[in-house]
Design a protein around this motif. Sequence first.
Motif, PDB file in Angstrom:
ATOM      1  N   GLY A 168       0.847  -1.198   0.000  1.00 29.92           N
ATOM      2  CA  GLY A 168       0.000   0.000   0.000  1.00 29.92           C
ATOM      3  C   GLY A 168       0.878   1.242   0.000  1.00 29.92           C
ATOM      4  N   PRO A 174      -0.307   8.080   0.040  1.00 28.31           N
ATOM      5  CA  PRO A 174       0.541   9.079   0.706  1.00 28.31           C
ATOM      6  C   PRO A 174       1.164   8.550   1.992  1.00 28.31           C
ATOM      7  CG  PRO A 174      -1.533  10.056  -0.008  1.00 28.31           C
ATOM      8  CD  PRO A 174      -1.640   8.588  -0.292  1.00 28.31           C
ATOM      9  N   MET A 175       0.397   7.774   2.751  1.00 28.97           N
ATOM     10  CA  MET A 175       0.906   7.247   4.022  1.00 28.97           C
ATOM     11  C   MET A 175       1.972   6.178   3.786  1.00 28.97           C
ATOM     12  SD  MET A 175       0.684   7.890   7.044  1.00 28.97           S
ATOM     13  CE  MET A 175      -0.652   8.453   8.028  1.00 28.97           C
ATOM     14  N   GLY A 176       1.684   5.232   2.886  1.00 31.03           N
ATOM     15  CA  GLY A 176       2.656   4.172   2.599  1.00 31.03           C
ATOM     16  C   GLY A 176       3.960   4.739   2.032  1.00 31.03           C
ATOM     17  N   ARG A 194      -1.042  -1.838  -5.758  1.00 30.11           N
ATOM     18  CA  ARG A 194      -1.925  -2.161  -6.889  1.00 30.11           C
ATOM     19  C   ARG A 194      -1.511  -1.384  -8.127  1.00 30.11           C
ATOM     20  NH1 ARG A 194      -8.139  -0.675  -6.116  1.00 30.11           N
ATOM     21  NH2 ARG A 194      -7.157   1.376  -5.850  1.00 30.11           N
ATOM     22  N   LYS A 218       3.558   3.722  -8.370  1.00 30.93           N
ATOM     23  CA  LYS A 218       3.764   4.468  -7.121  1.00 30.93           C
ATOM     24  C   LYS A 218       4.987   3.988  -6.342  1.00 30.93           C
ATOM     25  CE  LYS A 218      -0.992   5.932  -6.381  1.00 30.93           C
ATOM     26  NZ  LYS A 218      -2.180   5.816  -5.518  1.00 30.93           N
ATOM     27  N   SER A 238      -0.709  -0.605   4.493  1.00 31.38           N
ATOM     28  CA  SER A 238      -1.204   0.776   4.574  1.00 31.38           C
ATOM     29  C   SER A 238      -2.196   0.967   3.425  1.00 31.38           C
ATOM     30  CB  SER A 238      -0.043   1.769   4.461  1.00 31.38           C
ATOM     31  OG  SER A 238      -0.543   3.094   4.488  1.00 31.38           O
ATOM     32  N   LEU A 239      -3.391   0.435   3.641  1.00 31.99           N
ATOM     33  CA  LEU A 239      -4.426   0.436   2.602  1.00 31.99           C
ATOM     34  C   LEU A 239      -5.586   1.329   3.038  1.00 31.99           C
ATOM     35  CD1 LEU A 239      -4.223  -3.405   2.036  1.00 31.99           C
ATOM     36  CD2 LEU A 239      -3.441  -1.651   0.420  1.00 31.99           C
ATOM     37  N   THR A 240      -6.472   1.622   2.109  1.00 29.42           N
ATOM     38  CA  THR A 240      -7.571   2.538   2.408  1.00 29.42           C
ATOM     39  C   THR A 240      -8.416   2.031   3.573  1.00 29.42           C
ATOM     40  OG1 THR A 240      -7.626   3.131   0.083  1.00 29.42           O
ATOM     41  CG2 THR A 240      -9.554   3.733   1.400  1.00 29.42           C
ATOM     42  N   VAL A 293      -6.586  -7.380  -1.263  1.00 30.67           N
ATOM     43  CA  VAL A 293      -5.160  -7.604  -1.540  1.00 30.67           C
ATOM     44  C   VAL A 293      -4.709  -8.981  -1.038  1.00 30.67           C
ATOM     45  CG1 VAL A 293      -2.831  -6.834  -0.905  1.00 30.67           C
ATOM     46  CG2 VAL A 293      -4.556  -5.154  -1.590  1.00 30.67           C
ATOM     47  N   SER A 311      -7.153   1.991   8.264  1.00 29.41           N
ATOM     48  CA  SER A 311      -8.150   2.283   9.298  1.00 29.41           C
ATOM     49  C   SER A 311      -9.511   1.706   8.930  1.00 29.41           C
ATOM     50  CB  SER A 311      -8.239   3.789   9.560  1.00 29.41           C
ATOM     51  OG  SER A 311      -8.652   4.452   8.414  1.00 29.41           O
ATOM     52  N   VAL A 344      -2.835   4.998  12.932  1.00 35.63           N
ATOM     53  CA  VAL A 344      -1.786   6.023  12.868  1.00 35.63           C
ATOM     54  C   VAL A 344      -2.386   7.382  13.212  1.00 35.63           C
ATOM     55  CG1 VAL A 344      -0.061   7.106  11.382  1.00 35.63           C
ATOM     56  CG2 VAL A 344      -0.667   4.698  11.052  1.00 35.63           C
ATOM     57  N   TYR A 363      -8.651   4.838  17.585  1.00 39.33           N
ATOM     58  CA  TYR A 363      -8.487   5.636  16.368  1.00 39.33           C
ATOM     59  C   TYR A 363      -9.807   6.325  16.021  1.00 39.33           C
ATOM     60  CZ  TYR A 363      -7.415   6.954  11.594  1.00 39.33           C
ATOM     61  OH  TYR A 363      -7.241   7.675  10.436  1.00 39.33           O
TER      62      TYR A 363
HETATM   63  P1  NDP Z   1      -5.112   5.983   0.313  1.00 40.39           P
HETATM   64  O1  NDP Z   1      -6.524   5.579   0.358  1.00 40.39           O
HETATM   65  O2  NDP Z   1      -4.722   7.195  -0.450  1.00 40.39           O
HETATM   66  O3  NDP Z   1      -4.165   4.812  -0.281  1.00 40.39           O
HETATM   67  C1  NDP Z   1      -3.914   3.587   0.326  1.00 40.39           C
HETATM   68  C2  NDP Z   1      -3.561   2.498  -0.634  1.00 40.39           C
HETATM   69  O4  NDP Z   1      -4.671   1.603  -0.688  1.00 40.39           O
HETATM   70  C3  NDP Z   1      -3.193   2.839  -2.062  1.00 40.39           C
HETATM   71  O5  NDP Z   1      -1.918   2.294  -2.277  1.00 40.39           O
HETATM   72  C4  NDP Z   1      -4.249   2.110  -2.897  1.00 40.39           C
HETATM   73  O6  NDP Z   1      -3.742   1.521  -4.095  1.00 40.39           O
HETATM   74  C5  NDP Z   1      -4.635   0.998  -1.960  1.00 40.39           C
HETATM   75  N1  NDP Z   1      -5.940   0.410  -2.249  1.00 40.39           N
HETATM   76  C6  NDP Z   1      -7.164   0.937  -1.992  1.00 40.39           C
HETATM   77  N2  NDP Z   1      -8.134   0.082  -2.365  1.00 40.39           N
HETATM   78  C7  NDP Z   1      -7.492  -1.022  -2.844  1.00 40.39           C
HETATM   79  C8  NDP Z   1      -7.943  -2.270  -3.359  1.00 40.39           C
HETATM   80  N3  NDP Z   1      -9.249  -2.559  -3.441  1.00 40.39           N
HETATM   81  N4  NDP Z   1      -7.018  -3.157  -3.765  1.00 40.39           N
HETATM   82  C9  NDP Z   1      -5.699  -2.871  -3.665  1.00 40.39           C
HETATM   83  N5  NDP Z   1      -5.211  -1.731  -3.197  1.00 40.39           N
HETATM   84  C10 NDP Z   1      -6.103  -0.813  -2.777  1.00 40.39           C
HETATM   85  O7  NDP Z   1      -4.691   6.097   1.843  1.00 40.39           O
HETATM   86  P2  NDP Z   1      -3.481   6.824   2.609  1.00 40.39           P
HETATM   87  O8  NDP Z   1      -2.183   6.373   2.058  1.00 40.39           O
HETATM   88  O9  NDP Z   1      -3.729   8.289   2.733  1.00 40.39           O
HETATM   89  O10 NDP Z   1      -3.711   6.209   4.046  1.00 40.39           O
HETATM   90  C11 NDP Z   1      -3.577   4.819   4.309  1.00 40.39           C
HETATM   91  C12 NDP Z   1      -4.319   4.481   5.591  1.00 40.39           C
HETATM   92  O11 NDP Z   1      -3.807   5.298   6.637  1.00 40.39           O
HETATM   93  C13 NDP Z   1      -5.832   4.745   5.503  1.00 40.39           C
HETATM   94  O12 NDP Z   1      -6.521   3.725   6.168  1.00 40.39           O
HETATM   95  C14 NDP Z   1      -5.999   6.059   6.240  1.00 40.39           C
HETATM   96  O13 NDP Z   1      -7.277   6.169   6.851  1.00 40.39           O
HETATM   97  C15 NDP Z   1      -4.882   5.991   7.273  1.00 40.39           C
HETATM   98  N6  NDP Z   1      -4.418   7.308   7.683  1.00 40.39           N
HETATM   99  C16 NDP Z   1      -4.155   8.253   6.716  1.00 40.39           C
HETATM  100  C17 NDP Z   1      -3.767   9.528   7.094  1.00 40.39           C
HETATM  101  C18 NDP Z   1      -3.482  10.573   6.040  1.00 40.39           C
HETATM  102  O14 NDP Z   1      -3.364  11.745   6.429  1.00 40.39           O
HETATM  103  N7  NDP Z   1      -3.323  10.216   4.783  1.00 40.39           N
HETATM  104  C19 NDP Z   1      -3.622   9.890   8.526  1.00 40.39           C
HETATM  105  C20 NDP Z   1      -3.827   8.790   9.430  1.00 40.39           C
HETATM  106  C21 NDP Z   1      -4.236   7.560   9.012  1.00 40.39           C
HETATM  107  P3  NDP Z   1      -3.619   2.380  -5.468  1.00 40.39           P
HETATM  108  O15 NDP Z   1      -2.377   3.195  -5.308  1.00 40.39           O
HETATM  109  O16 NDP Z   1      -3.535   1.365  -6.522  1.00 40.39           O
HETATM  110  O17 NDP Z   1      -4.871   3.224  -5.541  1.00 40.39           O
END
Ligand code: NDP
Length: 289
Positions: free
Chosen positions: A10, A13-15, A34, A38, A66-68, A76, A94, A119, A169
């Motif tokens: 994942g 932005p976080m990953g 995915r 990235k 670190s997925l949505t 995944v 989360s 997080v 959280y």
């Molecule tokens: P995003 O939703 O932007 O991205 C997370 C990743 O999930 C991406 O790499 C995306 O892949 C992947 N993804 C989503 N759906 C699928 C699927 N069905 N199959 C495979 N891969 C999938 O999240 P963030 O990086 O911003 O955050 C990650 C986690 O951290 C979340 O749960 C968020 O709530 C939590 N968080 C985020 C904060 C923030 O400020 N960003 C702060 C604190 C917690 P692809 O690149 O292919 O779309």
Amino acid sequence: MDKQAVTLIGLGPMGQAMGAAFLDRGHALTVWNRSPGKADGLVARGAVLADSVEAALRANDLVVLSLTDYDATYGVLGPAQDALAGRVVVNLSSDTPDRAREAAAWIAERGATHLTGGVRVPPSGIGQPGTSTFYSGPREVFERHKETLETLTGADYLGEDPGRAALFYQLQMTVFWTTMLSWLQAVALAGAHGVTAEELVPYVKDTVDIGQFLDFYSARVDRGEHPGDVERLTMGVASIEHVVHTARDSGVDSTLPSAVHDIFRRGVAAGRGADSFTSLLEVLRKPAA
Ligand code: NDP
């Protein structure tokens, strides 16, 4: 001693921030996303891009997700579940406490261990001091990986229940999103009067600094006491009515203050007008009729 090698799945932005933090501190890193493009920045810095989820899981014992959300977790891991056995999956995606408990059981059925994480900082806080992440799950597994996880943020362990980190959280996000939306409401109202968001900053900072109120009210709330000695709910109703009217008079949306007004009025209707606004807990403890 060599730093523990980590698999990170994942790269939102976080990953991305997590991958950079692991590399900065000398951890060997395998990544999968995915959308593979990235991974380019991390690969340029030495990470290995696995060509499948299965290969990513098999690469290391410690797997950070670190997925949505947890739908993405199953999406995944589901097709690669045969590669889970023996792994520790630290799920920093989360979702709800119930979903975290379900996922912990699902992962355990496949011979792996789930640590739930929540997080508490945005990506810019990853790798920075003074930050923290909630964790829950098997204590021994958490302790074994604590040092590696502290590469990302400080680690706040909340106990064995896999739902607990997700609960804390969500408790934090309950306060965060409603507070942030109330700030935006104020900015919309201010803008209708030619006042900028920047002009508001010192006043909003003062207002959201509610520590003294939490200290004062929390012990009373925990004792179930809501005396109207400092403020009364009827005063609160009048006050929030002024907020609603100011929004309407200014031509901005009044949905948010109206919802607050509605909750306050339900408290008065329940006979708590002479009590503190904290008596609204009795209203909030059950779904609206
Ligand atoms: P995003 O939703 O932007 O991205 C997370 C990743 O999930 C991406 O790499 C995306 O892949 C992947 N993804 C989503 N759906 C699928 C699927 N069905 N199959 C495979 N891969 C999938 O999240 P963030 O990086 O911003 O955050 C990650 C986690 O951290 C979340 O749960 C968020 O709530 C939590 N968080 C985020 C904060 C923030 O400020 N960003 C702060 C604190 C917690 P692809 O690149 O292919 O779309």
